[in-house]
Design an enzyme around this catalytic site. Sequence first.
Site, mmCIF file in Angstrom:
data_model
loop_
_atom_site.group_PDB
_atom_site.id
_atom_site.type_symbol
_atom_site.label_atom_id
_atom_site.label_comp_id
_atom_site.label_asym_id
_atom_site.label_seq_id
_atom_site.Cartn_x
_atom_site.Cartn_y
_atom_site.Cartn_z
ATOM 1 N N SER A 152 -28.184 -77.385 -56.188
ATOM 2 C CA SER A 152 -29.641 -77.477 -56.333
ATOM 3 C C SER A 152 -30.055 -77.016 -57.723
ATOM 4 O O SER A 152 -29.672 -77.638 -58.712
ATOM 5 C CB SER A 152 -30.321 -76.663 -55.222
ATOM 6 O OG SER A 152 -31.727 -76.827 -55.265
ATOM 7 N N THR A 153 -30.802 -75.915 -57.828
ATOM 8 C CA THR A 153 -31.311 -75.453 -59.122
ATOM 9 C C THR A 153 -30.172 -75.213 -60.107
ATOM 10 O O THR A 153 -29.213 -74.521 -59.800
ATOM 11 C CB THR A 153 -32.106 -74.147 -58.943
ATOM 12 O OG1 THR A 153 -33.068 -74.331 -57.914
ATOM 13 C CG2 THR A 153 -32.796 -73.759 -60.229
ATOM 14 N N HIS A 187 -30.433 -81.528 -54.733
ATOM 15 C CA HIS A 187 -31.827 -81.542 -54.298
ATOM 16 C C HIS A 187 -32.710 -82.128 -55.401
ATOM 17 O O HIS A 187 -33.017 -81.467 -56.394
ATOM 18 C CB HIS A 187 -32.302 -80.117 -53.977
ATOM 19 C CG HIS A 187 -31.569 -79.492 -52.835
ATOM 20 N ND1 HIS A 187 -31.484 -78.126 -52.665
ATOM 21 C CD2 HIS A 187 -30.881 -80.039 -51.792
ATOM 22 C CE1 HIS A 187 -30.785 -77.856 -51.568
ATOM 23 N NE2 HIS A 187 -30.405 -79.009 -51.030
ATOM 24 N N ASP A 214 -28.983 -73.734 -48.110
ATOM 25 C CA ASP A 214 -28.503 -75.047 -47.686
ATOM 26 C C ASP A 214 -27.009 -75.156 -47.994
ATOM 27 O O ASP A 214 -26.556 -74.780 -49.073
ATOM 28 C CB ASP A 214 -29.283 -76.150 -48.422
ATOM 29 C CG ASP A 214 -28.994 -77.531 -47.874
ATOM 30 O OD1 ASP A 214 -28.586 -77.629 -46.690
ATOM 31 O OD2 ASP A 214 -29.186 -78.519 -48.615
ATOM 32 N N MET A 244 -31.082 -72.485 -55.067
ATOM 33 C CA MET A 244 -31.896 -71.582 -54.263
ATOM 34 C C MET A 244 -31.639 -71.812 -52.786
ATOM 35 O O MET A 244 -31.276 -72.903 -52.366
ATOM 36 C CB MET A 244 -33.393 -71.830 -54.551
ATOM 37 C CG MET A 244 -33.849 -71.482 -55.942
ATOM 38 S SD MET A 244 -35.520 -72.108 -56.297
ATOM 39 C CE MET A 244 -36.456 -71.398 -54.940
#
Length: 352
Positions: free
Chosen positions: A167-168, A194, A290, A287
């Site tokens: 993600s991030t 994401h 998940d 973050m």
Amino acid sequence: MRIRVLIVDDSPVIRRLLREALSKEADLEVIGAARDGREAVEMVRALRPDVVTLDIEMPVMDGLTALREIRRIAPRTRVIMFSTLTEKGARETIEALSLGAFDFVTKPKGSSLTQSLQRIKEELIPKIRAAMPRTPAPRLPAPPRPPVFKPPLVRPGVYAVVGIGISTGGPKALMEVIPRLPGTFPVPVLIVQHMPPMFTTQLARSLDRLSPLRVKEAQQGEPVQKGTVYIAPGDYHMEVRASGRTKHIHLHQGPPENGCRPAVDPLFRSLAETYGGAVVGVVMTGMGHDGREGARKIKEKGGLVIAQDEKTSTVFGMPRAVIEAGLADLVLPLAEIPSKLQEIFLMRRRSI
């Protein structure tokens, strides 16, 4: 101590909207607002903000040029790009992330003031806080717990697929992993990053240009082939299903999981169900948590789970969740992940 934020946007409406939303948060302080990239660079040099929200398309100096300057003069300042949900905006955002932007959000479009403020509260503010995490208070050491799973055993030659959840900080991290896998890499790689639609398309194109492997955005029903990297399209969960000996991509718009669609957990669950113990799951910077429950399924089937370490993660949320749950067989710095994957599959004997 409050997080000091500089707003940069050529639209007075957006500047006012951001100031109004951020000023309501007790832990955030808006220290200024710039109208273009040149003004932003001057204000960063003078004010040294913790976080900058940076528009891309601006007069005088555009956001990408400003980002390069900000990274040069204030490398500790975190920059969150404020992007339009267009193909051009997606392409420029992927470039910004590769240049070191912390993350991005898409601009509210065609929404009421109330809806726009809510979107900023839900999407931008958590990313500002993630950019400047508070130092946790010291905790007393917990009593040792018995491991849930047996000690890790890497078994070269038995794995048939790689799943990556990220993600991030993901695009920049992926650009340090996927291009370092050789064109002879013998298994498929499936990635959930994401991101919204169009952004995943541009990410796949960028990685494909850099990589010996073929990198593409996944399509419904296509067969899963070795030597190909599949990226889940924005707003669709990606799974792998089997039909006889053939494995194919299944995309769907089921409910978001862990607040995300695409989400990592559906991919990991499907890989565990379809490939059994022949899965290598990799949980990287991001973050939230998940991927944790999907990693649990991989472990239950006898697969291998790798987590990125804290030092090289932009945000140590997703890897931390996997590690603290006792699910990580290996915890590796970013630079060692591609070499470890090559080592694991070097002696591979089983075919998809």
